[in-house]
Design an enzyme around this catalytic site. Structure first.
Site, PDB file in Angstrom:
ATOM      1  N   SER A 129      19.741  77.061  11.647  1.00  0.00           N
ATOM      2  CA  SER A 129      20.676  76.691  10.513  1.00  0.00           C
ATOM      3  C   SER A 129      21.669  76.732  10.547  1.00  0.00           C
ATOM      4  O   SER A 129      22.719  77.024  11.796  1.00  0.00           O
ATOM      5  CB  SER A 129      20.729  78.695   9.806  1.00  0.00           C
ATOM      6  OG  SER A 129      20.802  78.858   8.760  1.00  0.00           O
ATOM      7  N   TYR A 172      21.063  87.372  11.251  1.00  0.00           N
ATOM      8  CA  TYR A 172      20.257  86.163  11.449  1.00  0.00           C
ATOM      9  C   TYR A 172      21.640  85.502  12.493  1.00  0.00           C
ATOM     10  O   TYR A 172      20.946  84.508  12.703  1.00  0.00           O
ATOM     11  CB  TYR A 172      21.358  85.963   9.879  1.00  0.00           C
ATOM     12  CG  TYR A 172      20.205  84.900   9.819  1.00  0.00           C
ATOM     13  CD1 TYR A 172      18.574  84.676   9.127  1.00  0.00           C
ATOM     14  CD2 TYR A 172      20.927  83.522   8.902  1.00  0.00           C
ATOM     15  CE1 TYR A 172      18.224  83.488   8.499  1.00  0.00           C
ATOM     16  CE2 TYR A 172      20.111  82.202   7.970  1.00  0.00           C
ATOM     17  CZ  TYR A 172      18.940  82.161   8.051  1.00  0.00           C
ATOM     18  OH  TYR A 172      18.372  80.817   8.542  1.00  0.00           O
TER      19      TYR A 172
END
Ligand code: NAP
Length: 257
Positions: free
Chosen positions: A141, A154
């Site tokens: 990401s 995350y």
């Protein structure tokens, strides 16, 4: 000649979003594809939408050792080998300051996003070696390249995925196994819709506008825009690329503070 003619690809998280778009593009380019996820209905819909021979699914939880061994074994049994792994399954976890996040919540993000990715690489390596090499693509990401608030599990997990790509690329190089990470910014799919709902129930449009406004290109990516980077990394077009972390984020990571 199609770019993935007769290659065998396993795509985790293939029942939706980036994984489903990648499965469709790989199949269009001649690959035999198996998609993996926990929700059978989503997987069945992905396979039906592609509507091609040699595209199938299996239900598995990527955080589990036995499930990982089984989904890779099934791909090999169905298609005679393995050439490409897209380890893409992932969850967002909770949006809260670090002190307010339960330990169990951190553990569940790490189990799927990091352990699941590590397991996939570990058990895919011998199969790729039997084929004389191959390509592994890990979905990290933009949050794997820089910090973001209220997302510590995350962000931690996606930085770990970049580290895994770098470490596995070195282990894989003598065996002609390339390993790369892709780093999407906000993508127009279920995950971002959930993020908008979680951060601003009743105010989703404003959240969406705020996030898009932080992207230099001022919009979300489509699933297909990420899938096209996956295709490049899966194909011989990227034959000299390994150990990389490739942003596909409209400039987001280059503008992080
Ligand atoms: N959307 C974004 O803005 C964005 C941005 C950057 C990176 N990413 C990353 O892109 C990847 C794909 O996400 P997406 O954007 O396509 O969103 P998505 O539609 O939510 O896809 C995530 C997929 O992961 C699967 N999954 C989750 N836990 C799993 C488990 N334990 N075992 C097997 N499969 C599991 C889900 O399938 P089941 O429901 O069947 O389990 C789902 O199909 C993720 O790693 C995500 O972190 C997304």
């Amino acid at each position: 000649m199609k770019r993935l003619q007769d290659k065998v690809a396993v795509i985790t998280g293939g029942g939706s979003g980036i994984g489903a778009a990648t499965a469709a593009l790989f199949a269009q380019e001649g690959a035999r594809v198996m998609v993996v996820g926990r929700n059978e209905e989503k997987l069945r819909k992905t396979v039906q939408a592609i509507n091609q021979e040699h595209v199938s699914y299996t239900v598995a939880d990527v955080s589990q050792v036995e499930d990982t061994q089984r989904y890779l074994r099934e791909a090999v049994e169905r298609h005679g080998g393995l050439d490409i792994l897209v380890s893409n399954a992932g969850i967002q976890g909770e949006f809260r300051p670090i002190s307010d996040i339960p330990v169990e919540s951190f553990d569940s993000v790490m189990a799927i996003n990091v352990r699941g990715t590590w397991l996939a690489i570990k058990y895919a390596f011998p199969e790729l070696q039997k084929r004389g090499g191959g390509s592994i693509i890990l979905t990290s990401s933009a949050g794997g390249l820089g910090g973001m608030g209220i997302s510590s599990p995350y962000v931690t997990s996606k930085h770990a995925v970049v580290g895994l790509a770098r470490a596995a690329a070195i282990d894989g190089a003598p065996h002609r196994i390339r390993v790369n990470a892709v780093c999407p910014g906000p993508v127009d799919n279920d995950m971002m819709t959930n993020v908008e709902r979680t951060l601003g129930a009743g105010n989703e449009a404003a959240i969406r506008e705020w996030v898009a406004g932080r992207v230099p290109l001022k919009r979300f990516a489509s699933n297909e825009e990420v899938a096209r980077l996956n295709l490049f990394l899966a194909s011989d077009d990227s034959s000299y690329c390994t150990g990389g972390a490739y942003p596909v984020d409209g400039g987001w990571s280059s503008s992080l503070p």
